[in-house]
Scaffold this active site. Sequence first.
Site, short mmCIF file in Angstrom:
data_model
loop_
_atom_site.label_atom_id
_atom_site.label_comp_id
_atom_site.label_asym_id
_atom_site.label_seq_id
_atom_site.Cartn_x
_atom_site.Cartn_y
_atom_site.Cartn_z
N GLU A 20 60.64 23.73 63.92
CA GLU A 20 60.02 22.41 64.15
C GLU A 20 61.08 21.56 64.83
OE1 GLU A 20 58.12 20.21 60.98
OE2 GLU A 20 57.79 18.50 62.29
N ILE A 59 56.31 12.01 67.31
CA ILE A 59 56.17 11.80 65.86
C ILE A 59 54.66 11.78 65.57
CG2 ILE A 59 56.65 10.23 63.92
CD1 ILE A 59 58.77 8.86 65.64
N ASP A 102 40.18 16.69 66.99
CA ASP A 102 40.75 16.88 65.66
C ASP A 102 41.13 18.36 65.49
OD1 ASP A 102 41.49 16.33 63.13
OD2 ASP A 102 39.45 16.28 62.31
N GLY A 154 51.59 16.54 64.99
CA GLY A 154 50.96 17.62 64.20
C GLY A 154 51.82 18.88 64.17
P1 TTP Z 1 59.43 14.29 63.86
O1 TTP Z 1 60.52 15.25 64.12
O2 TTP Z 1 58.65 13.87 65.04
O3 TTP Z 1 58.47 14.95 62.80
P2 TTP Z 1 57.03 14.52 62.23
O4 TTP Z 1 56.96 15.25 60.93
O5 TTP Z 1 56.92 13.05 62.17
O6 TTP Z 1 56.02 15.09 63.28
P3 TTP Z 1 54.72 15.95 63.06
O7 TTP Z 1 53.69 15.06 62.44
O8 TTP Z 1 54.35 16.37 64.45
O9 TTP Z 1 55.07 17.09 62.16
O10 TTP Z 1 60.05 13.04 63.12
C1 TTP Z 1 60.34 12.91 61.75
C2 TTP Z 1 60.87 11.50 61.53
O11 TTP Z 1 62.22 11.41 61.91
C3 TTP Z 1 60.14 10.44 62.32
O12 TTP Z 1 60.06 9.24 61.58
C4 TTP Z 1 61.02 10.22 63.53
C5 TTP Z 1 62.39 10.45 62.97
N1 TTP Z 1 63.37 11.00 63.91
C6 TTP Z 1 64.29 10.15 64.52
O13 TTP Z 1 64.25 8.95 64.34
N2 TTP Z 1 65.24 10.71 65.31
C7 TTP Z 1 65.30 12.05 65.56
O14 TTP Z 1 66.20 12.51 66.29
C8 TTP Z 1 64.31 12.90 64.97
C9 TTP Z 1 64.33 14.37 65.25
C10 TTP Z 1 63.36 12.33 64.16
MG MG Z 2 56.66 17.24 60.82
#
Ligand code: TTP
Ligand code: MG
Length: 244
Positions: free
Chosen positions: A103, A11, A219, A14
């Site tokens: 993603e 999480i 960064d 990026g």
């Molecule tokens: P991420 O899929 O990790 O996406 P992100 O947008 O936070 O990552 P990035 O900054 O790299 O783009 O998670 C999205 C949210 O959903 C995050 O709060 C974690 C949650 N999540 C779960 O709790 N369970 C899951 O199975 C998935 C895929 C996400």
């Molecule tokens: Mg994301």
Amino acid sequence: MGLTIALEGNIGAGKTTFLSYLKKKGWRCVDEPVVQWQGAEGGENLLSMFYADPKRWAFTFQTFAFISRSQAALGTLRHPPNMAPPASQPSASQLTSQATVLERSLHSDKHCFAKNCHMTGLMKDAEWGVYENYHSWIMNEHPELRCDVIVYLRTDPQRCLEHIRKRGRKEEETITLSYLQELHQRHEEWLSPPQHGPGGGASLSTDQVKVLTLTCESDWENDLARCEEMCEAISDFIEMIPAT
Ligand code: TTP
Ligand code: MG
């Protein structure tokens, strides 16, 4: 059909930022349906409910996450834009123009998040059993959801926490460093098994998907040269994969 590539990482690693870069470069990408999890398309904000009461909502959220992801990915994979007829030896640019970058994937939903919920008691054995049953049924019914390649953005959990705080998604205010360390560990066990050693290079995940690890330091999101380098590393990697 072109290769399916999953962009993986903790999480706040990026993934969305890098996906935006790939989109600008003309790659076909599928966004994660996080807005749906936040209730933006009607329905409850399951993401917020999960973080407010993880034990109560882990199973529901995890199930919704992988079903909504399957629906989003199938929509794009089934309706690819018109593509040039394949040559006998496709060039790297053809390979990238035919590829679809997702993603995350159904693989990480299970191996990182759902597994972590089960390991830490947020999902009971019975819930994990039902989850695994649904998950493998969808994977078997829709083999096109299996990825050919995983690009793993390997990022220090402390950096992820800083990103999460900076972007300020309201639901995620309760995320702690120890939770990100747990998830980092799940990604590592799955994508950097000890026989391959940690860090860069290529390996195979437990699903026998080819893994390219890109270690993300500094960064890089504001460093166009580094983004370009990462993009080229992906093109080079998929060029080495034998055509099936
Ligand atoms: P991420 O899929 O990790 O996406 P992100 O947008 O936070 O990552 P990035 O900054 O790299 O783009 O998670 C999205 C949210 O959903 C995050 O709060 C974690 C949650 N999540 C779960 O709790 N369970 C899951 O199975 C998935 C895929 C996400
Ligand atoms: Mg994301």
